[in-house]
Write a protein that holds these residues in place. Structure first.
Motif, PDB file in Angstrom:
ATOM      1  N   LEU A   1      43.015  38.996  32.940  1.00 49.11           N
ATOM      2  CA  LEU A   1      42.050  38.722  34.010  1.00 49.11           C
ATOM      3  C   LEU A   1      41.817  39.946  34.896  1.00 49.11           C
TER       4      LEU A   1
ATOM      5  N   GLN B   1      48.191  30.574  34.408  1.00 49.70           N
ATOM      6  CA  GLN B   1      47.676  31.165  35.635  1.00 49.70           C
ATOM      7  C   GLN B   1      47.023  30.059  36.478  1.00 49.70           C
TER       8      GLN B   1
ATOM      9  N   GLN C   1      40.814  37.112  39.967  1.00 46.29           N
ATOM     10  CA  GLN C   1      41.600  35.884  40.088  1.00 46.29           C
ATOM     11  C   GLN C   1      43.010  36.114  40.606  1.00 46.29           C
ATOM     12  N   TRP C   2      43.192  37.111  41.489  1.00 45.11           N
ATOM     13  CA  TRP C   2      44.496  37.263  42.119  1.00 45.11           C
ATOM     14  C   TRP C   2      44.670  36.096  43.073  1.00 45.11           C
ATOM     15  N   VAL C   3      45.636  35.240  42.803  1.00 51.76           N
ATOM     16  CA  VAL C   3      45.829  34.060  43.639  1.00 51.76           C
ATOM     17  C   VAL C   3      47.268  33.888  44.126  1.00 51.76           C
TER      18      VAL C   3
ATOM     19  N   THR D   1      45.443  25.120  35.682  1.00 52.33           N
ATOM     20  CA  THR D   1      45.938  26.410  35.196  1.00 52.33           C
ATOM     21  C   THR D   1      45.232  26.740  33.893  1.00 52.33           C
TER      22      THR D   1
ATOM     23  N   MET E   1      44.536  28.299  38.897  1.00 56.94           N
ATOM     24  CA  MET E   1      43.128  28.524  39.208  1.00 56.94           C
ATOM     25  C   MET E   1      42.730  27.545  40.315  1.00 56.94           C
TER      26      MET E   1
ATOM     27  N   ARG F   1      40.022  39.856  44.435  1.00 58.93           N
ATOM     28  CA  ARG F   1      39.165  38.658  44.364  1.00 58.93           C
ATOM     29  C   ARG F   1      38.354  38.569  43.080  1.00 58.93           C
ATOM     30  N   ASP F   2      37.942  39.704  42.519  1.00 59.24           N
ATOM     31  CA  ASP F   2      37.155  39.689  41.278  1.00 59.24           C
ATOM     32  C   ASP F   2      38.001  39.399  40.044  1.00 59.24           C
TER      33      ASP F   2
END
Length: 169
Positions: A142, A166, A53-55, A3, A168, A50-51
């Motif tokens: 982000l 967040q 960091q939507w996860v 994270t 990652m 996607r650009d």
């Protein structure tokens, strides 16, 4: 899972705005995706996020995601330009008296062309059509650099900021 600390800004609107942005050209329409397939929803989420960091939703199972996006109080609206998906907005009405603009974004090919401002105004007007006490959204550092400025220009005001971890993947 690794994270990183990320500044998250929470914004709200407590009165319906009076401005309206015209569509950026012809053949622009918004279609409510009633009970979108999980595959289509994941396509929208990935294409927009996607650009940045939507996860969150990528880590959900299909069943968990379906429980959200198939709830009658959650709406997925897709912006189309000349028949092509250009962005999407997710309105979450599950909490009484308020509507969260849970996800909002424009696909890369349509950014910087006026679609964001038009579609945000459309989504905000749609949210206010339900008569909530407030409409709210959050963004983080982000997200697209224009996210916070466009929310402020649309009439949202900041009510909180937090540093959150967040994931990652």
């Amino acid at each position: 899972m690794k994270t990183i600390p990320v500044r998250t800004t929470y914004l709200e609107m407590v009165a319906r705005p009076t401005h309206d942005t015209p569509p950026p050209g012809e053949r622009i329409e918004v279609i409510h995706a009633l009970r979108p397939t999980i595959g289509f929803y994941r396509f929208l989420y990935d294409a927009v996020g996607r650009d940045f960091q939507w996860v969150d939703r990528t880590m959900m199972s299909d069943e968990a995601l379906g429980a959200i996006v198939h709830d009658d109080r959650v709406e997925v609206h897709v912006l189309y330009a000349h028949g092509t998906p250009a962005g999407y907005a997710e309105l979450d009405r599950r909490e009484d008296g308020q509507i969260e603009l849970a996800y909002f974004g424009i696909m890369p090919e349509f950014r910087g062309k006026g679609f964001g401002r038009y579609f945000l105004d459309w989504a905000v007007a749609k949210a206010w059509s339900y008569g909530p006490e407030r409409v709210w959204v959050h963004t983080c550092e982000l997200d697209h650099p224009a996210a916070l400025p466009i929310y402020l220009a649309a009439g949202f005001t900041v009510y909180d900021e937090r540093i959150l971890d967040q994931p990652m993947p």
